[in-house]
Design a protein around this motif. Structure first.
Motif, short mmCIF file in Angstrom:
data_model
loop_
_atom_site.label_atom_id
_atom_site.label_comp_id
_atom_site.label_asym_id
_atom_site.label_seq_id
_atom_site.Cartn_x
_atom_site.Cartn_y
_atom_site.Cartn_z
N UNK A 1 34.59 49.03 44.04
CA UNK A 1 34.22 47.89 43.19
C UNK A 1 35.40 47.46 42.32
N UNK A 2 36.04 48.43 41.67
CA UNK A 2 37.15 48.10 40.78
C UNK A 2 38.36 47.58 41.56
N UNK A 3 38.66 48.18 42.70
CA UNK A 3 39.81 47.71 43.50
C UNK A 3 39.62 46.27 43.97
N UNK A 4 38.38 45.91 44.31
CA UNK A 4 38.12 44.55 44.77
C UNK A 4 38.26 43.55 43.62
N UNK A 5 37.81 43.91 42.44
CA UNK A 5 37.82 42.98 41.31
C UNK A 5 39.13 42.96 40.56
N UNK A 6 39.92 44.03 40.67
CA UNK A 6 41.20 44.11 39.95
C UNK A 6 42.28 44.52 40.95
N UNK A 7 42.61 43.64 41.87
CA UNK A 7 43.65 43.97 42.86
C UNK A 7 45.04 43.96 42.22
N UNK A 8 46.00 44.51 42.92
CA UNK A 8 47.35 44.59 42.39
C UNK A 8 48.19 43.35 42.57
N UNK A 9 47.67 42.36 43.26
CA UNK A 9 48.49 41.19 43.56
C UNK A 9 48.05 39.92 42.82
N UNK B 1 37.37 61.49 40.19
CA UNK B 1 37.32 62.93 40.46
C UNK B 1 36.44 63.62 39.43
N UNK B 2 35.54 64.43 39.89
CA UNK B 2 34.64 65.19 39.03
C UNK B 2 35.42 66.36 38.41
N UNK B 3 35.51 66.40 37.08
CA UNK B 3 36.31 67.43 36.40
C UNK B 3 35.48 68.25 35.41
N UNK B 4 34.16 68.15 35.47
CA UNK B 4 33.29 68.84 34.52
C UNK B 4 33.56 70.33 34.45
N UNK B 5 33.55 71.01 35.57
CA UNK B 5 33.74 72.46 35.60
C UNK B 5 35.13 72.85 35.11
N UNK C 1 37.34 61.92 35.98
CA UNK C 1 38.67 61.38 35.73
C UNK C 1 38.84 60.22 36.69
N UNK C 2 39.11 59.04 36.17
CA UNK C 2 39.44 57.90 37.00
C UNK C 2 40.95 57.81 37.12
N UNK C 3 41.48 58.11 38.29
CA UNK C 3 42.92 57.96 38.52
C UNK C 3 43.13 56.59 39.14
N UNK D 1 29.09 62.05 46.00
CA UNK D 1 30.45 61.51 45.92
C UNK D 1 30.53 60.03 46.33
N UNK D 2 29.50 59.52 46.98
CA UNK D 2 29.50 58.09 47.32
C UNK D 2 29.53 57.21 46.07
N UNK D 3 28.97 57.71 44.97
CA UNK D 3 28.99 56.94 43.73
C UNK D 3 30.43 56.77 43.25
N UNK D 4 31.22 57.82 43.31
CA UNK D 4 32.63 57.73 42.92
C UNK D 4 33.39 56.79 43.84
N UNK D 5 33.11 56.89 45.13
CA UNK D 5 33.75 55.99 46.09
C UNK D 5 33.40 54.53 45.78
#
Length: 139
Positions: free
Chosen positions: A66-74, A17-21, A120-122, A57-61
């Protein structure tokens, strides 16, 4: 001049999420500085701060995907599972990306590149409100 304050960010869904402003408008005294530094420290271990693309916003997506694929929860070797399957991956993401930023201030504004913004990376599905310590120094 030194100034420190705590900022509270509203809960956000998992992702970047972009939080600059939001940060720029909330930091007292930022507009009064001709030169300085703003240090941001996120007070959580399952979210992150990073500086990256602020326009598309595609960059944030894509970074989230990328992170979800490499660091899954299982992952079978994760032991820290009491807080849910998204918690340990969130800690890994926060450690990789970091929880602090130091940014230049020039003429009352953050001195960012044309396409740079604070993210902010949630990393939790339901992370809740997040807190930042903002420390401003300069003249």
């Amino acid at each position: 001049m030194w100034h420190q304050q705590e900022l509270r960010l509203a809960p956000r869904p998992r992702g970047f999420h972009l939080i600059t402003d939001e940060v720029s408008s909330a930091v007292s005294g930022l507009r009064d500085l001709s030169v300085g530094l703003l240090h941001l420290q996120l007070l959580h271990t399952s979210a992150s701060l990073t500086l990256n693309e602020n326009a598309d916003p595609d960059v944030r997506h894509d970074l989230d995907a990328f992170l979800r694929e490499r660091i899954p929860g299982d992952l079978p070797y994760f032991r820290h599972t009491l807080e849910g399957p998204d918690d340990m991956p969130a800690h890994v993401c926060a450690s990789l990306l970091g929880t602090q930023l130091t940014l230049a201030v020039r003429n009352g504004r953050l001195s960012l590149g044309t396409w740079q913004g604070i993210w902010l990376g949630e990393h939790r599905d339901h992370g809740g409100a997040r807190r930042l310590i903002a420390t401003l120094q300069g003249e």
